[in-house]
Design an enzyme around this catalytic site. Structure first.
Site, PDB file in Angstrom:
ATOM      1  N   HIS A  52     -39.934  26.419  20.842  1.00  0.00           N
ATOM      2  CA  HIS A  52     -41.004  27.400  20.800  1.00  0.00           C
ATOM      3  C   HIS A  52     -42.338  26.654  20.745  1.00  0.00           C
ATOM      4  O   HIS A  52     -42.394  25.497  20.330  1.00  0.00           O
ATOM      5  CB  HIS A  52     -40.843  28.316  19.587  1.00  0.00           C
ATOM      6  CG  HIS A  52     -39.755  29.329  19.784  1.00  0.00           C
ATOM      7  ND1 HIS A  52     -39.540  30.376  18.935  1.00  0.00           N
ATOM      8  CD2 HIS A  52     -38.823  29.443  20.778  1.00  0.00           C
ATOM      9  CE1 HIS A  52     -38.527  31.092  19.381  1.00  0.00           C
ATOM     10  NE2 HIS A  52     -38.075  30.545  20.486  1.00  0.00           N
ATOM     11  N   GLU A  54     -44.945  26.800  18.853  1.00  0.00           N
ATOM     12  CA  GLU A  54     -45.401  26.301  17.550  1.00  0.00           C
ATOM     13  C   GLU A  54     -44.679  25.002  17.188  1.00  0.00           C
ATOM     14  O   GLU A  54     -45.280  24.045  16.710  1.00  0.00           O
ATOM     15  CB  GLU A  54     -45.149  27.334  16.442  1.00  0.00           C
ATOM     16  CG  GLU A  54     -45.887  28.643  16.612  1.00  0.00           C
ATOM     17  CD  GLU A  54     -45.137  29.653  17.471  1.00  0.00           C
ATOM     18  OE1 GLU A  54     -44.373  29.245  18.367  1.00  0.00           O
ATOM     19  OE2 GLU A  54     -45.322  30.864  17.250  1.00  0.00           O
ATOM     20  N   CYS A  77     -42.161  33.655  15.219  1.00  0.00           N
ATOM     21  CA  CYS A  77     -40.887  34.345  14.988  1.00  0.00           C
ATOM     22  C   CYS A  77     -40.334  34.058  13.590  1.00  0.00           C
ATOM     23  O   CYS A  77     -40.697  33.071  12.954  1.00  0.00           O
ATOM     24  CB  CYS A  77     -39.869  33.954  16.059  1.00  0.00           C
ATOM     25  SG  CYS A  77     -39.364  32.236  15.996  1.00  0.00           S
ATOM     26  N   CYS A  86     -40.080  29.887  13.618  1.00  0.00           N
ATOM     27  CA  CYS A  86     -41.379  29.201  13.597  1.00  0.00           C
ATOM     28  C   CYS A  86     -42.110  29.410  12.271  1.00  0.00           C
ATOM     29  O   CYS A  86     -42.808  28.516  11.800  1.00  0.00           O
ATOM     30  CB  CYS A  86     -42.257  29.698  14.741  1.00  0.00           C
ATOM     31  SG  CYS A  86     -41.642  29.172  16.334  1.00  0.00           S
TER      32      CYS A  86
END
Ligand code: AOF
Ligand code: ZN
Length: 391
Positions: A52, A54, A77, A86
């Protein structure tokens, strides 16, 4: 400050687009680290199943995070998916301020990421440039609401509205600039979809031969008669691993096995009076991992999708030839008696490509059908008035 926030978010949007055509049913996401209004580092979600944004960002940046703000395009998320949540990763750092453009509509997130950050005492700012992000990430937001892939169609039309002559000759109605742009359109989607008739006649490869993206978009062939597809077709012989064929669920088992052994993926759907129901086929294609699909003909396929109010976006190339007769761009599967009842696509953008005019249109009807609201982003509206015909 507000203007700076928006400027930073727009930089992130540009980076999020790096995932177009690669993240499939996942959202386009970018994240950035900001200190005293300056962007220190940014990263994007680049691939379906990949890190992801991040996490990619926090892996990349090794400096101190004291007094550093985190900017994300999408709410971080909270769920364990293919990667760790995250929010947990963020809470392990010194970050105290998080700004994001839009809540994640995914049923396992939907504000829970924000709540978790707030509960831990972080400052959260949202929304920022919300409608702009909804437009950029329209496929994902539509996917989440509708459970369907976002569908676009590309059509090159003669002056009199045909896509080919009666003998199905169409190369080339559009000029080199338009055809170049078609490759860009292909680079942004998960797959290019065509009817079997188009495959039989043109034997296309449906690849993007312009942008050099990391992997090619998939190919989807729709056929009610899979027995008529020759194994020597480019999509079956050279691109089998990237090709999906929509076949009747009544397909003869031996033929199904033979096709699957050749490396293609089959998506089975029932025929009703010899036709597919698109409301049955499309959720299957979405579950097979296609979030955004470009339909490149033929006229029957495009017409069926328009009649079913499932086609969202149109890319039209209006070309200079006059064919007099031929194959129509969209053979609707329903009759329209009155103009005011006809399916309608709103004008979004127009542009000159050499001798052709490119027109982009959006179906508000298809969006309304599934209760999805979307405002084309303001920049695009400015371009509408800013780009005129130069000829
Ligand atoms: C984020 N940052 O960069 C992305 C998010 O299967 P996974 O683990 O990849 O999870 C996919 C879901 O995670 C996706 O549907 C969406 O809810 C979220 N995507 N979230 O915080 C990101 N790509
Ligand atoms: Zn995440």
């Amino acid at each position: 400050m507000e203007i700076r926030r928006q400027e930073i978010m727009e930089l992130l949007f540009a980076r999020a687009l790096a995932g177009e055509g690669m993240v499939k049913t996942n959202p386009l996401v970018a994240a950035g680290l900001v200190k005293d209004g300056e962007l220190l580092e940014l990263a994007a979600h680049r691939q379906f199943g990949g890190l992801h944004a991040e996490a990619a960002l926090l892996n990349k940046y090794t400096g101190s995070l004291q007094g550093v703000e985190l900017y994300c395009t999408l709410e971080p998320c909270v769920h364990q998916g293919k990667t760790a949540p995250c929010t947990e990763r963020i809470l392990k750092t010194d970050i105290e301020e998080v700004t994001f453009a839009h809540i994640d509509p995914h049923p396992r997130v939907q504000g829970r990421g924000m709540k978790k950050l707030l509960k831990a005492g972080l400052t959260v700012t949202t929304p920022v440039c919300r409608s702009q992000y909804r437009w950029l990430n329209r496929a994902y937001f539509y996917n989440q609401v509708a459970g369907l892939p976002w569908l676009e169609a590309k059509l090159a039309l003669s002056v009199d509205g045909y896509i080919a002559t009666e003998s199905h000759h169409s190369q080339w109605l559009s000029g080199p600039e338009s055809r170049h742009y078609t490759h860009l359109l292909r680079s942004r989607v998960d797959a290019v979809m065509v009817g079997a008739e188009t495959v039989r006649r043109d034997n296309p490869s449906l690849t993007d031969r312009v942008t050099g993206r990391e992997s090619q978009p998939g190919a989807i062939i729709v056929t009610t008669r899979p027995q008529t597809l020759s194994p020597s077709l480019t999509l079956l012989s050279e691109r089998a691993a990237e090709t999906t064929i929509v076949v009747p669920s009544q397909i003869e088992p031996a033929l199904g096995e033979k096709l699957e052994e050749s490396g293609v993926t089959l998506v089975r759907s029932e025929l009703h009076d010899g036709r597919y129901r698109w409301t049955e086929v499309l959720p299957r294609l979405y579950r097979a991992g296609f979030g955004r699909i470009l339909v490149e003909g033929g006229g029957g396929l495009v017409g069926d999708l328009i009649s079913a109010q499932l086609l969202n976006e149109l890319h039209l190339f209006n070309c200079g030839h006059v064919l007099g007769s031929g194959i129509r761009s969209a053979r609707l599967s329903h009759k329209t008696e009155k103009v005011f009842n006809a399916p309608r696509f709103r004008l979004l953008e127009q542009h000159r490509f050499g001798e052709d005019i490119y027109i982009r249109r959006l179906s508000e009807q298809s969006l309304r059908r599934v209760g999805f609201n979307l405002t084309p982003h303001p920049r695009l509206r400015q371009r509408l008035t800013g780009v005129g015909f130069k000829g």
